[in-house]
Design a protein around this motif. Structure first.
Motif, mmCIF file in Angstrom:
data_model
loop_
_atom_site.group_PDB
_atom_site.id
_atom_site.type_symbol
_atom_site.label_atom_id
_atom_site.label_comp_id
_atom_site.label_asym_id
_atom_site.label_seq_id
_atom_site.Cartn_x
_atom_site.Cartn_y
_atom_site.Cartn_z
ATOM 1 N N LEU A 1 0.827 -1.196 0.000
ATOM 2 C CA LEU A 1 0.000 0.000 0.000
ATOM 3 C C LEU A 1 0.862 1.246 0.000
ATOM 4 C CD1 LEU A 1 -2.763 1.439 0.310
ATOM 5 C CD2 LEU A 1 -2.542 1.112 2.772
ATOM 6 N N VAL A 2 1.821 1.247 0.887
ATOM 7 C CA VAL A 2 2.664 2.431 1.009
ATOM 8 C C VAL A 2 3.417 2.689 -0.281
ATOM 9 C CG1 VAL A 2 4.633 3.452 2.232
ATOM 10 C CG2 VAL A 2 2.867 2.223 3.513
ATOM 11 N N LYS A 3 3.898 1.603 -0.854
ATOM 12 C CA LYS A 3 4.622 1.790 -2.106
ATOM 13 C C LYS A 3 3.739 2.414 -3.177
ATOM 14 C CE LYS A 3 7.025 -1.921 -3.505
ATOM 15 N NZ LYS A 3 7.755 -3.218 -3.391
ATOM 16 N N ARG A 4 2.536 1.904 -3.274
ATOM 17 C CA ARG A 4 1.623 2.432 -4.284
ATOM 18 C C ARG A 4 1.330 3.895 -4.044
ATOM 19 N NH1 ARG A 4 -3.366 0.684 -4.008
ATOM 20 N NH2 ARG A 4 -3.086 -0.930 -2.434
ATOM 21 N N LEU A 5 1.030 4.196 -2.786
ATOM 22 C CA LEU A 5 0.697 5.582 -2.471
ATOM 23 C C LEU A 5 1.883 6.507 -2.728
ATOM 24 C CD1 LEU A 5 -1.296 5.028 0.831
ATOM 25 C CD2 LEU A 5 -2.212 5.716 -1.370
ATOM 26 N N GLN A 6 3.020 5.986 -2.419
ATOM 27 C CA GLN A 6 4.195 6.792 -2.629
ATOM 28 C C GLN A 6 4.355 7.135 -4.115
ATOM 29 O OE1 GLN A 6 7.821 4.904 -1.597
ATOM 30 N NE2 GLN A 6 8.913 6.839 -1.369
ATOM 31 N N HIS A 7 4.142 6.099 -4.932
ATOM 32 C CA HIS A 7 4.226 6.337 -6.376
ATOM 33 C C HIS A 7 3.194 7.347 -6.799
ATOM 34 C CE1 HIS A 7 7.282 3.657 -7.591
ATOM 35 N NE2 HIS A 7 6.648 2.532 -7.213
ATOM 36 N N LYS A 8 2.011 7.160 -6.257
ATOM 37 C CA LYS A 8 0.898 7.991 -6.684
ATOM 38 C C LYS A 8 1.126 9.456 -6.304
ATOM 39 C CE LYS A 8 -4.084 8.149 -6.610
ATOM 40 N NZ LYS A 8 -5.323 7.474 -6.433
ATOM 41 N N PHE A 9 1.543 9.654 -5.092
ATOM 42 C CA PHE A 9 1.630 11.036 -4.628
ATOM 43 C C PHE A 9 3.041 11.614 -4.660
ATOM 44 C CE2 PHE A 9 -2.647 11.490 -3.498
ATOM 45 C CZ PHE A 9 -3.095 10.298 -2.948
ATOM 46 N N GLY A 10 3.973 10.780 -4.975
ATOM 47 C CA GLY A 10 5.347 11.281 -4.985
ATOM 48 C C GLY A 10 5.814 11.673 -3.614
ATOM 49 N N MET A 11 5.431 10.898 -2.625
ATOM 50 C CA MET A 11 5.798 11.223 -1.257
ATOM 51 C C MET A 11 7.201 10.784 -0.961
ATOM 52 S SD MET A 11 2.896 10.382 1.552
ATOM 53 C CE MET A 11 3.123 8.694 1.143
ATOM 54 N N THR A 12 7.798 11.475 -0.015
ATOM 55 C CA THR A 12 9.079 11.030 0.523
ATOM 56 C C THR A 12 8.791 10.238 1.793
ATOM 57 O OG1 THR A 12 9.910 13.173 -0.223
ATOM 58 C CG2 THR A 12 11.368 11.854 1.151
#
Lengths: 330, 677, 360
Positions: A200-211
């Motif tokens: 989940l975190v990986k996906r969200l990170q990709h989606k939002f460009g989060m650090t």
């Protein structure tokens, strides 16, 4: 990749705790940088200072007995350690969000999950109740909670462990922070759920460009998630670098030990689990020299006298060990 | 938003509101103060002028004091605070407590009342005058006209007759009615049920009484009716006694002689006056009497309210009939509008009320007098001879202390003649006159009894056990009653005479061999213990062979042993029912105590003759003589050590006036004479 | 939530029944002679009369018969002079709790007089006592180990240790004996006169409320004036209890992870304490609060004695000291009822605050 300015620069962060038994040197001279979009893993045993350093960045350390004794934490050009309380509060949750290990204890049991997410939205985004609620439902759906519209009024104890952690993540994300610090978020979950959360975190990170800064004691988790990793021991970063590099070529005996103690995925199952001999040091009376020396197979007299600092051993790969050249992966 | 702050803020607001409320002292309704005025009354050719006084009243020798400077906040209300409010009943025929008297004597009137502070002279009340037949058995009273009850009804002789008849017919051995049954029906008859069954089996048993033979019931009622007859036309009530009775007027003057309004009483459920139904109202108890909490009297005050456990409130009766004062210098109309009788159990609180001026009189426990004394500016000492107070202003402090007036109880030391030694008696030692014990008839020897009297240090006793506030009495009576002589004979502490008597005792055997016996008191009673110790010490100081051992017994044991005449020496006390010499002479010389002491028959017969003569004598002067004789005989025979009567203290605010002490009433004043500034 | 409340309320009659059984068993420990005081105002000393009464009211019948009668009363038939009267006497459910020897009135009347007094005092004390204690406890916890905390703790200990009658008397001496500001008692004499008069309507038996309803502000203020010292005394002494529990509960709550989470969200410290810490910290205080209210309603003897306040405590104590068993048992029964009801309220409050409780 990142521009010239780092998103986050931690310089010589030192945090101490004044207790009855003495001064605990929890975080000693920690320095690293973080660029936008990075995923940093922070690894180490319990008590190595990984959580405390994150809390220090967020300035969530209880003062007293804690004390951020020195260093700088430059976020987008501002030193967080020098901000006023009010300004820091604006940063927390809105620009840097943190989620925690045990979602059962980390969520307020007497408030609905929806409320706990909504309050951040209403605080930082200025939303009214109705819009906040809408957004909350969206977020819950986003993190994979079914029937989010009903569940928004449920209490934490009505969620399963994995669901709770998803809700926590939703809470962390709610205000679109630049950095998400995750302090051992999967440690309290079983392995299958763990995988889901990481996913989940990986996906969200990709989606939002989060650090993301992901703190864990589990190297296996780091492997699946982070691009770079800091290994900490006794409040210091003793090795830092790209994940693959470190796994292939560890240059600190502790890292070697950590890698060796991983249950091998697909290896000989009958092999005994390796564990690092000795005990982690008492952070109160840290003797001079390398904190790992007493347990180290490469120890030399120098190790007990001089504290090694991080030095380059490869591209973007540093290690703090006098014998780093000798260290080989087992 | 500020939900968390709301509570504490609200709380603070409430407290602030309370503080504000306190700053606005409430204004009581302003009521005109009723002032009595000079009244000139004509009676039988005499002109009597009555003037309302604002000074402290001392009957015999008035001394002017100056209370003028002391003003109270509310002169219309008097507040009397005692230790508790818990009377049983306000039915005058049933009430037997002094707390009940305090109210009854102020809301009801009787046929006669006492002349001011005198406990021996009577003046008219609801009866304007009376005559006694020569044989002393018939009293005829002229009933006053124009008297109204609180509810507006007129007083008639029928009311008088009804009140007394009803009381008798209600009966009850725990009520004061026995004080009437004896004179009306004969000595030894203590309850009207004994008129039906003289064995007394029907006493206090209404069910059994109702089942008795109707003829007998009617007969008993008729006896009562015949004994108390009225004539409305002539305006008289005639009472026929079975025996001449000295204390009769005193009994009528007490609270149980109060007069009710017959119609009102019947309306409220008391006996309807018909001899066919009296048995249905018999044995109605103190709590179930229908007029237990209602009052309709003719008295100077009316009952406004009674909240059990808290207070009673009396209000002035502006239509009170009295036109002649009961004594010179006393008013005829009440001046204080409201009297509040409160009960506050905590001394500290009572004291605070006194200091704040919210209480006009409070009960002060003996142990706390040192706290209150510094606030006393005016000291009034009771004078036994003048029966009044001598007052002296010593400072500007706000309180006045009345002290020295004798209480109505006494503690004596009793010797038992012919001890009961059946089954062994641990108190007599060896039981022989061998120096290690005493024989059963030890105290039959008068010298021993006199020795004990002479060896008792009265002064030391009064000083140590009674804090110096007591008077030694002469004889079996107590001060302030007919026949009591302030200068009568009494023993004084004299070790030499004590030795002399010891030498004479038992033909010298006692002096030679000594004795040993145990003197008993009931556990916990320090006064009685002190008495025993004084005797023990004094005898021991003569010679160690005169041994008195002191033994404390639990009360039930003590009482049982005493009753069975097993204690050689017992210390015990008595509180009077009625302030009349008969109420003292009877129990001590021929009744309760005489029985326990096992007086020898000859002695008892002698006493009996004298006591019976005393009770039957209606002429006061003659009666006084008889009792003086009794005192003399009691002194000569020394059947006991007559002790001391404690004197009382009463603390008042100096803005109060009009008090006089009558031992009948004790400290329950006749409120109508009181004034407040 | 509704289910939970309903379930709790259903329990009430059973609990009450249990209380009555318990009281009844205590009652049965008395001899039939002593129990006659429940039916007859004056217990006669005559043996035969006594036995007659025992027979008449069935005090020697089996216990279940007696229990029934105790609850619902007995029918007594008397024949006098050919006239037969049937009357129904007794029965606590009919409001007849027996006659109180020490109070010289039926117990029910005594309760009807004393309970409103205690209720009124409770109403005005609850807020200062509980809210004050909570406030102090929160201050102590939030300013843990700082000067404010120390002051609060010392204040609490002194209050708890101070004997209440000493404190009460001191207050009386300071604020009444010399100045007359705050008198003992429930109302002043002039106010009482008005209250007892027929013009004054007693709607609730609570003097302050009735005074307002009768539009008598002066009586209202007078009644408040009389309550100032008792409330202050109560508060000062009972604050300590609430304060300590709140403080320690709050300290523990502040250590919880979700507090860190809340802070991590950037919420202000005030919001964190109010929204997140307090609801959790207050749970033990709710129980305590319930207990405090029950205690206040049952009467606070010493305060009532010192301030001459005619509440439940003084009446019960007097009955107990003179062995007036009937009265004492009636009070026990009544207080038991209050306790049962208070517990239900506490349970419901709990469920309101802590949603986890609603599950069971």
């Amino acid at each position: 990749m990142a521009g010239t300015q780092h998103l986050l620069e931690v310089k010589n962060l030192t945090t101490r705790f004044h207790t009855e038994d003495g001064v605990v040197h929890a975080v000693n001279d920690v320095s690293y940088t973080l660029n936008e979009g990075d995923t940093l893993g922070v690894v180490g045993e319990s008590g190595c200072g990984k959580s405390v350093h994150a809390l220090s960045i967020m300035r969530l350390i209880q003062i007293p007995p804690g004390e951020i004794a020195g260093g700088e934490v430059i976020f987008r050009g501002r030193d967080l350690l020098k901000l006023s309380d009010d300004d820091m509060r604006k940063v927390r949750g809105a620009e840097i969000a943190m989620i925690f290990q045990d979602p059962m204890t980390s969520l307020n049991p007497v408030k609905t999950v929806g409320f706990q997410i909504m309050e951040a939205l209403m605080l930082h985004k200025g939303m009214d109740k109705a819009s906040a609620r809408e957004r909350t439902v969206e977020l819950l759906t986003l993190v994979g909670i079914p029937e989010a519209a009903q569940r928004v009024d449920d209490y934490p104890h009505q969620f399963s462990g994995g669901m709770r952690q998803r809700a926590m993540i939703a809470m962390g994300l709610s205000c679109d922070p630049s950095i998400l610090i995750a302090d051992e978020p999967t440690t309290a979950l079983d392995v299958t759920i763990q995988a889901q959360i990481i996913d989940l975190v990986k996906r969200l990170q990709h989606k939002f460009g989060m650090t993301v800064i992901w703190i864990t004691h589990d190297l296996g988790v780091v492997a699946g998630l982070a691009r770079r990793v800091n290994v900490m021991y006794a409040g210091r970063i003793i090795e830092s670098g790209p994940v693959k590099e470190i796994y292939a070529n560890p240059h600190h005996p502790y890292t070697v030990g950590l890698l060796g103690s991983l249950p091998s995925h697909g290896g000989r199952t009958s092999a005994r689990l390796f564990s690092i001999p000795g005990e982690p040091p008492d952070l109160v009376g840290l003797p001079p020299g390398c904190a790992f020396a007493p347990r180290c197979q490469y120890q030399t007299p120098r190790c007990f006298k001089e504290t090694p600092s991080l030095e380059e051993v490869g591209l973007g790969h540093t290690a703090a060990c006098w014998e780093k050249d000798k260290v080989r992966r087992v | 938003m500020f939900k968390k702050l709301l509570w504490p803020v609200a709380g603070l607001l409430i407290i602030a509101g309370m503080v504000l409320a306190a700053c606005t002292t409430p204004t009581p309704e302003v009521i005109k103060v009723v002032e009595t005025v000079e009244k000139i009354v004509e009676k039988e050719g005499e002109t009597i002028t009555v003037i309302e006084t604002k000074e402290v009243v001392v009957t015999a020798t008035p001394e002017p004091v100056k209370p003028v400077e002391f003003k109270s906040a509310d002169p219309n209300t008097m507040v009397f605070v005692s230790i508790g409010e818990n009377i049983d009943t306000l039915d005058p025929a049933w009430n037997y407590e002094s707390d009940g008297d305090a109210v009854i004597l102020n809301v009801y009137d009787q046929l006669v009342t006492y002349k001011g502070a005198s406990a021996t002279e009577f003046v008219p009340a609801l009866a304007t005058d009376w005559t006694v037949s020569d044989d002393g058995k018939t009293y005829t009273f002229n009933i006053r006209k124009g008297v109204k009850f609180h509810n507006g009804a007129d007083l008639t002789p029928e009311d008088v007759a009804y009140s007394l008849r009803r009381g008798l017919l209600q009966g009850g051995t725990n009520s004061p009615q026995w004080l009437f049954t004896e004179p009306f029906f004969g000595i030894g008859i203590y309850d009207v049920a004994e008129l039906v069954d003289p064995e007394g089996t029907l006493d206090d048993d209404p069910e059994a009484l109702k089942a008795a033979d109707p003829a007998k019931l009617a007969e008993a009622c008729q006896k009562v009716v015949d004994a108390i007859q009225y004539d409305d036309a002539a305006g008289t009530v005639t009472m026929k006694l079975a025996t001449p009775w000295g204390p009769f007027l005193a009994t009528l003057a007490q609270s149980w002689g109060s007069i009710l309004d017959k119609d009102w009483a019947i309306e409220n459920g008391t006996w309807d006056g018909d001899c066919a139904t009296w048995q249905n109202y018999y044995g109605v108890t103190s709590e179930t009497s229908p007029i237990r909490d209602k009052v309709n009297g003719t008295g100077p005050y009316m009952l406004e309210s009674w909240t059990p456990g808290e207070e009673k409130v009396l209000v002035m009766n502006p239509n009170w009939w009295r036109t002649e004062p009961v004594d010179v210098g006393l008013p005829t109309k009440p001046s204080i509008e409201r009297i509040v009788l409160k009960g506050v159990s905590e001394w500290g609180t009572r004291f605070a009320m006194l200091q704040a001026g919210d209480a006009d009189i409070v009960s002060v426990p003996r142990g706390n007098i040192s706290q209150v004394d510094p606030l006393v500016g005016e000291w009034c000492e009771y004078n036994l001879e003048t029966a009044g107070f001598d007052c002296e202003v010593k400072s500007d402090q706000p309180l006045r202390l009345f002290k020295g007036a004798p209480d109505v109880s006494r503690t004596d030391v009793f010797f038992t003649f012919d001890l009961n030694v059946e089954g062994g008696n641990p108190y007599v030692g060896s039981g022989q006159l061998d120096g290690n014990g005493i024989p059963a008839d030890f105290f039959n020897d008068i010298h021993i009894r006199k020795a004990f009297n002479y060896c008792f240090d009265f002064d030391s006793y009064i000083r140590e056990a009674l804090a110096g506030e007591a008077v030694q009495v002469s004889g079996p009576l107590i001060p302030g009653m007919i026949g009591y002589d302030v200068n009568g004979p009494k023993y004084a502490f004299d070790m030499d005479k004590c030795k002399e008597e010891l030498q004479l005792a038992w033909d010298g055997q006692v002096w030679e061999k000594g004795f040993r016996l145990q003197i008993a008191y009931n556990t916990g009673n320090v006064t009685r213990q002190t008495i025993a110790q004084i005797l023990q010490n004094n005898f021991a100081s003569i010679d160690g062979k005169f041994r008195l051992e002191i033994i404390a017994l639990p009360w039930p044991t003590y009482l049982a042993e005493f009753r069975n005449s097993r204690l050689p020496v017992a210390v015990s006390g008595w509180i009077e029912d009625l302030h009349d010499p008969h109420n003292w002479a009877q129990p001590f010389l021929i009744g309760t105590y005489a029985g326990r002491q096992n007086l020898p028959q000859e002695m008892w017969d002698m006493f009996n003759e004298m006591v019976m003569a005393g009770v039957a004598e209606t002429d006061e002067a003659k009666r006084a003589e008889i009792y003086k004789q009794i005192t003399q005989v009691d002194y000569e025979n020394a059947i006991a050590i007559r002790g001391a009567v404690v004197t009382t203290r009463s603390y008042w605010q100096r803005w109060m006036g009009g008090y006089y002490y009558n031992p009948i009433y004790g400290w329950d004043s006749r409120y109508y004479t009181l004034t407040k500034q | 939530m509704i289910n939970y409340i309903i379930r709790r309320l259903i329990m009430v009659p059973f609990l009450l029944f249990g209380v009555t059984v318990l009281i009844f068993l205590m009652l049965m420990a008395l001899t039939p002679v002593e129990r006659t005081a429940l039916y007859v105002r004056d217990v006669p000393r005559n043996e035969r009369v006594l036995q007659g009464i025992i027979k008449k009211y069935g005090l020697d019948k089996p216990w279940y018969v007696q229990y029934w009668r105790w609850l619902f009363g007995t029918t007594v038939t008397t024949t006098e002079n050919g006239v037969t009267t049937v009357e129904h006497v007794g029965g606590i459910l009919r409001g007849d709790l027996g006659y109180s020897r020490t109070a010289s009135q039926p117990v029910a009347e005594l309760l009807a007089r004393r309970f409103p007094a205690s209720l009124e005092l409770t109403l005005y004390s609850v807020v200062p006592v509980i809210a004050g204690g909570i406030l102090l406890g929160v201050i102590g916890a939030v300013k843990h180990n700082k000067l404010a905390d120390h002051i609060v703790r010392i204040f609490g200990i002194v209050g708890w240790s101070f004997p209440d009658f000493v404190f009460g008397l001191l207050l009386l001496m300071a604020f009444y004996a010399g100045t007359g500001w705050f008198p003992p008692g429930r109302v002043s004499d002039w106010a009482n006169k008005i209250i007892m008069s027929p013009e004054f309507r007693n709607y609730t038996s609570l003097i302050t409320i009735d005074a307002l309803l009768n539009l008598r502000i002066d009586i209202f203020l007078d009644a408040l004036r009389h309550m100032v010292l008792p409330v202050i005394t109560l508060a000062y002494l009972w604050w300590a209890l609430t304060l300590r529990v709140t403080r320690s509960s709050m300290l523990e709550t502040l250590r919880q992870d979700y507090i860190t989470t809340a802070r991590a969200k950037g919420l202000s410290e005030r919001t964190v304490i109010r929204q997140h810490a307090l609801p959790n910290a207050l749970m033990p205080v709710v129980t305590l609060g319930g207990g405090t209210v029950v205690g206040l309603l049952s009467g606070v003897v010493i305060i009532e004695t010192v301030y001459n306040y005619p509440g439940m405590g003084a009446a019960a104590a007097r009955a107990a000291s003179q062995l007036d068993v009937v009265t004492v048992l009636a009070f026990v029964l009544f207080n038991g009822l209050i306790l049962v009801l208070a517990n239900v309220v506490v349970d419901i409050l709990y469920a309101y605050i802590d949603p986890r409780v609603r599950l069971d």
